[in-house]
Design an enzyme around this catalytic site. Structure first.
Site, PDB file in Angstrom:
ATOM      1  N   HIS A 114      25.042 -53.485 -33.852  1.00 30.17           N
ATOM      2  CA  HIS A 114      25.718 -51.793 -33.016  1.00 30.17           C
ATOM      3  C   HIS A 114      26.590 -52.482 -31.831  1.00 30.17           C
ATOM      4  CE1 HIS A 114      22.495 -50.952 -30.628  1.00 30.17           C
ATOM      5  NE2 HIS A 114      23.011 -50.934 -30.572  1.00 30.17           N
ATOM      6  N   ASP A 144      20.978 -52.454 -39.075  1.00 32.35           N
ATOM      7  CA  ASP A 144      21.252 -52.531 -37.232  1.00 32.35           C
ATOM      8  C   ASP A 144      21.008 -54.567 -36.769  1.00 32.35           C
ATOM      9  OD1 ASP A 144      22.937 -51.852 -34.904  1.00 32.35           O
ATOM     10  OD2 ASP A 144      21.196 -51.038 -33.885  1.00 32.35           O
ATOM     11  N   GLY A 225      22.378 -51.464 -22.635  1.00 33.62           N
ATOM     12  CA  GLY A 225      22.839 -53.106 -22.125  1.00 33.62           C
ATOM     13  C   GLY A 225      21.603 -54.096 -23.136  1.00 33.62           C
ATOM     14  N   ASN A 226      20.374 -53.256 -23.158  1.00 35.64           N
ATOM     15  CA  ASN A 226      19.378 -54.204 -23.240  1.00 35.64           C
ATOM     16  C   ASN A 226      19.298 -54.808 -24.969  1.00 35.64           C
ATOM     17  OD1 ASN A 226      17.321 -52.670 -20.753  1.00 35.64           O
ATOM     18  ND2 ASN A 226      16.790 -54.501 -21.748  1.00 35.64           N
ATOM     19  N   SER A 227      20.419 -53.892 -26.291  1.00 31.67           N
ATOM     20  CA  SER A 227      20.477 -53.847 -26.942  1.00 31.67           C
ATOM     21  C   SER A 227      20.381 -55.663 -27.438  1.00 31.67           C
ATOM     22  CB  SER A 227      21.336 -52.718 -27.632  1.00 31.67           C
ATOM     23  OG  SER A 227      21.370 -51.347 -27.256  1.00 31.67           O
ATOM     24  N   LEU A 279      14.979 -49.979 -56.034  1.00 29.06           N
ATOM     25  CA  LEU A 279      13.771 -49.350 -57.092  1.00 29.06           C
ATOM     26  C   LEU A 279      14.498 -48.944 -58.546  1.00 29.06           C
ATOM     27  CD1 LEU A 279      10.925 -49.018 -54.436  1.00 29.06           C
ATOM     28  CD2 LEU A 279      11.332 -51.421 -56.156  1.00 29.06           C
ATOM     29  N   GLY A 280      15.310 -48.072 -57.829  1.00 29.25           N
ATOM     30  CA  GLY A 280      16.372 -47.611 -59.022  1.00 29.25           C
ATOM     31  C   GLY A 280      15.732 -46.454 -59.341  1.00 29.25           C
TER      32      GLY A 280
END
Length: 369
Positions: A114, A144, A225-227, A279-280
């Site tokens: 993101h 992410d 801003g830490n992401s 896994l179906g």
């Protein structure tokens, strides 16, 4: 890049995270407790006194941890497309500031998906303050996570070290990143909890409901801003990537575990993409009335006749109790552990059917197409 939760508390997925690179181990030192000798007493009036023990507790050397990981943390600058214009009718340039961590000496950087989604250009500011254009090698919204690569060579890059041991609640951790563009900011806290999923975060719009989520919760201060930045232990080893924060709460921040970050890097470097597991089956998180003695349980609601679940003889109504002997109580846990194992892995599910005793079945996930 802020993810807002529409009702009540808002979840902020930290925009552009900084990552840690080249972490050097920092040992925690503890002093031996010293015994205090009781004062002497006269022979004619003997009195027994219990010795007093004064325990000296040594805190981690956070300054040394910060110095060790700083050379591995970078700033991720994303130039975004914008329809906004200034007073002269010219298009305005919009940039997002986030964080990242160096993961290879040849110039690869790991951050959140993101933090770079929608960017028409991405630049990396290295610890030396040099800014280098980077390309997105692969970005996966279901994890992410995004892998970037510098377009120009850079010297003396120090990759981070990912911790192999699983995190434990109560452990000291430090977050490093660029909150609000304030470079090389460090904050300290503890691991508050494990296994948090999309529902625990309030179903934020910026994170996919279909993602593979098992967040580490921490009370270390995390902000926009830490992401993408690293969450490290007292040895400077990466425990997770800071990703989101519950803005209306206090001390409620979340990080993607290092184990999933390593799996992501292995997949991208081997296949050029992440192969999502299948896994179906379909399943639901059932409440406390579904299975006696359990507050919640994972119940199979549908089985694809041609899928791995059918090959393992799973049936509608079966309860999945564990994945490779790790207890599970929610569908998100089954999905996360399956993705962590990977396509083609041999996974043992502990299953309870009807009134019978639990038994194990072997399932080999295929790739979801």
């Amino acid at each position: 890049m802020i993810l807002a939760r529409p009702r009540g508390a808002r979840l902020v997925a930290l925009a552009c995270l900084a990552t840690l690179v080249g972490c050097r181990p920092v040992e925690e030192r503890e002093r031996e407790p010293s015994k205090v000798t009781p004062p002497p007493v006269e022979d004619e009036a003997p009195v027994e006194r219990a010795p007093t023990v004064e325990a000296a507790v040594a805190l981690p050397n956070f300054a040394a941890v910060s110095e060790a990981v700083a050379p591995s943390v970078v700033t991720v600058v994303s130039t975004l497309s914008s329809e906004r214009r200034d007073d002269n009718g010219r298009a305005r340039v919009v940039r997002g500031i986030g964080s990242g961590m160096i993961v290879s000496a040849r110039g690869q950087v790991l951050t959140n998906e993101h933090a770079v989604v929608g960017a028409r250009a991405v630049d990396i500011e290295l610890p030396t303050r040099t800014r280098v254009r980077a390309r997105v090698v692969h970005a996966d919204p279901l994890l992410d996570l995004a892998l970037l690569e510098l377009e120009e060579p850079a010297s003396d890059l120090q990759p981070v070290t990912f911790r192999a041991r699983p995190p434990r609640p109560g452990e000291w951790v430090m977050a490093v990143g660029q909150p609000y563009g304030l470079g090389n900011t460090v904050t300290v806290g503890v691991i508050s909890g494990l296994g948090r999923d999309h529902q625990d975060l309030g179903h934020p719009e910026g994170l996919s409901r279909d993602g593979y989520w098992s967040f580490i919760q921490t009370d270390a201060s995390i902000n926009t801003g830490n992401s993408g930045g690293p969450l490290v232990d007292i040895r400077g080893e990466v425990v997770g990537l800071t990703t989101a924060v519950l803005s209306d709460g206090q001390g409620l921040a979340f990080a993607i575990p290092a184990a999933m970050a390593r799996a992501f890097l292995d997949e991208v470097r081997t296949f050029g993409r992440v192969r999502h597991t299948r896994l179906g089956i379909r399943a639901e998180t059932a409440g406390p009335d579904a299975l006696p003695g359990r507050l919640s349980a994972v119940r199979v609601t549908a089985v694809d006749r041609a899928g791995p679940g059918a090959n393992a003889k799973l049936e509608v109504g079966d309860f999945i109790l564990a994945v490779d002997d790790r207890p599970v109580a929610r569908v998100s846990e089954v999905a996360y552990l399956t993705q962590l194992a990977g396509v083609g892995a041999r996974i043992h599910l502990t299953v309870k059917r009807g009134e019978g005793s639990p038994s194990q079945v072997l399932v080999i996930p295929t790739e979801a197409l």
